[in-house]
Design a protein around this motif. Sequence first.
Motif, PDB file in Angstrom:
ATOM      1  N   UNK A   1      -6.078  34.194 -61.403  1.00  0.00           N
ATOM      2  CA  UNK A   1      -6.001  33.970 -59.975  1.00  0.00           C
ATOM      3  C   UNK A   1      -6.238  35.299 -59.270  1.00  0.00           C
ATOM      4  N   UNK A   2      -7.088  35.311 -58.261  1.00  0.00           N
ATOM      5  CA  UNK A   2      -7.371  36.552 -57.552  1.00  0.00           C
ATOM      6  C   UNK A   2      -6.457  36.681 -56.333  1.00  0.00           C
ATOM      7  N   UNK A   3      -6.249  37.916 -55.911  1.00  0.00           N
ATOM      8  CA  UNK A   3      -5.416  38.174 -54.742  1.00  0.00           C
ATOM      9  C   UNK A   3      -6.296  38.209 -53.506  1.00  0.00           C
ATOM     10  N   UNK A   4      -5.707  38.000 -52.332  1.00  0.00           N
ATOM     11  CA  UNK A   4      -6.496  37.949 -51.100  1.00  0.00           C
ATOM     12  C   UNK A   4      -7.188  39.270 -50.778  1.00  0.00           C
ATOM     13  N   UNK A   5      -8.290  39.147 -50.069  1.00  0.00           N
ATOM     14  CA  UNK A   5      -8.963  40.310 -49.503  1.00  0.00           C
ATOM     15  C   UNK A   5      -9.306  39.954 -48.067  1.00  0.00           C
ATOM     16  N   UNK A   6      -9.614  40.961 -47.289  1.00  0.00           N
ATOM     17  CA  UNK A   6      -9.907  40.740 -45.880  1.00  0.00           C
ATOM     18  C   UNK A   6     -10.731  41.912 -45.383  1.00  0.00           C
ATOM     19  N   UNK A   7     -11.925  41.639 -44.889  1.00  0.00           N
ATOM     20  CA  UNK A   7     -12.776  42.728 -44.415  1.00  0.00           C
ATOM     21  C   UNK A   7     -12.966  43.767 -45.495  1.00  0.00           C
ATOM     22  N   UNK A   8     -12.621  45.012 -45.178  1.00  0.00           N
ATOM     23  CA  UNK A   8     -12.749  46.114 -46.134  1.00  0.00           C
ATOM     24  C   UNK A   8     -11.518  46.274 -47.020  1.00  0.00           C
ATOM     25  N   UNK A   9     -10.561  45.384 -46.886  1.00  0.00           N
ATOM     26  CA  UNK A   9      -9.318  45.496 -47.649  1.00  0.00           C
ATOM     27  C   UNK A   9      -9.415  44.679 -48.936  1.00  0.00           C
ATOM     28  N   UNK A  10      -9.239  45.367 -50.041  1.00  0.00           N
ATOM     29  CA  UNK A  10      -9.184  44.709 -51.340  1.00  0.00           C
ATOM     30  C   UNK A  10      -7.801  44.981 -51.915  1.00  0.00           C
ATOM     31  N   UNK A  11      -7.162  43.948 -52.409  1.00  0.00           N
ATOM     32  CA  UNK A  11      -5.798  44.087 -52.900  1.00  0.00           C
ATOM     33  C   UNK A  11      -5.736  44.012 -54.418  1.00  0.00           C
ATOM     34  N   UNK A  12      -4.587  44.375 -54.930  1.00  0.00           N
ATOM     35  CA  UNK A  12      -4.237  44.164 -56.335  1.00  0.00           C
ATOM     36  C   UNK A  12      -2.994  43.284 -56.325  1.00  0.00           C
ATOM     37  N   UNK A  13      -2.677  42.622 -57.424  1.00  0.00           N
ATOM     38  CA  UNK A  13      -1.465  41.806 -57.439  1.00  0.00           C
ATOM     39  C   UNK A  13      -0.239  42.657 -57.076  1.00  0.00           C
ATOM     40  N   UNK A  14       0.554  42.161 -56.154  1.00  0.00           N
ATOM     41  CA  UNK A  14       1.713  42.926 -55.674  1.00  0.00           C
ATOM     42  C   UNK A  14       2.650  43.312 -56.811  1.00  0.00           C
ATOM     43  N   UNK A  15       2.834  42.433 -57.766  1.00  0.00           N
ATOM     44  CA  UNK A  15       3.756  42.748 -58.864  1.00  0.00           C
ATOM     45  C   UNK A  15       3.192  43.772 -59.835  1.00  0.00           C
ATOM     46  N   UNK A  16       1.892  44.075 -59.730  1.00  0.00           N
ATOM     47  CA  UNK A  16       1.308  45.147 -60.541  1.00  0.00           C
ATOM     48  C   UNK A  16       1.568  46.518 -59.936  1.00  0.00           C
ATOM     49  N   UNK A  17       1.955  46.548 -58.659  1.00  0.00           N
ATOM     50  CA  UNK A  17       2.180  47.823 -57.967  1.00  0.00           C
ATOM     51  C   UNK A  17       3.510  47.781 -57.213  1.00  0.00           C
ATOM     52  N   UNK A  18       4.582  47.555 -57.932  1.00  0.00           N
ATOM     53  CA  UNK A  18       5.894  47.491 -57.276  1.00  0.00           C
ATOM     54  C   UNK A  18       6.292  48.832 -56.658  1.00  0.00           C
ATOM     55  N   UNK A  19       5.593  49.914 -57.034  1.00  0.00           N
ATOM     56  CA  UNK A  19       5.836  51.201 -56.397  1.00  0.00           C
ATOM     57  C   UNK A  19       5.423  51.187 -54.930  1.00  0.00           C
ATOM     58  N   UNK A  20       4.633  50.190 -54.527  1.00  0.00           N
ATOM     59  CA  UNK A  20       4.199  50.055 -53.140  1.00  0.00           C
ATOM     60  C   UNK A  20       5.052  49.046 -52.370  1.00  0.00           C
TER      61      UNK A  20
END
Length: 180
Positions: A1-20
Amino acid sequence: MSTPSLGRITTVPALDRTDLLAPPVAAVLAGWEHAAEVGVVEIDPAVADTAAMAEAYEIGMDTGANCVVVAGRRDGQERVAACLVRADTRADVNTLVKRLLDVRKCSFLPMDRAVEESGMEYGGITPVGLPADWRLLLDTRVAEMDVAVIGSGVRRSKLLVPGRLLPLLPGAEVVEGLAG
C-alpha cells in the motif's frame, strides 16, 4: 500500500519514521489499523504554519487541515475539544462549538496548556494522539478531502492522511458546519 502524496510532497509510511512524530502520535498510529495509509514528510520547521507550507510546497490552502484546541466551563467543569477544520476555513467556536460543548463561553486553550497536555509542539498539534478526555470534532469538509495535510505533533514534519480516514480516528465526531 502506498502513502499519500500531494503536489511536490512525497511521503513515507509514518510508522517507518517515528522520529518525525510526537510520542502520542506514534503511539496511536502503532495501534491503528489504518496507519499504513498515513504518510509523513519532513519539512523545514520555518514553514510549518499552513500558509507558509502551502506557498513553499505549491499546494492549495484547501489541502491543509488545522487543529485548534478550545475549552469552556459549565457547572465548574472544564470541557476541552480539538476542532479539525480545513485550513481555508475557521472553526465556529463562538456558536456551534460552544453549543456542542454545552458551555456559556468558549475560548482557545492557552498555548502552554495545549502543548503540555497534548504532548505535542505548538504549531504541530494534530487530531492523532490527543488526550482521551478531549473531544475531537471534525468538520464534514475535512472528511471529504482526498488527502489532508495535518500536523504530526512536531513542527518539523507533516502527516498526509486520506480524508476518509479522519472520522475513524479514536473519539472522532463528524460535525456538519463546524467551520465557516
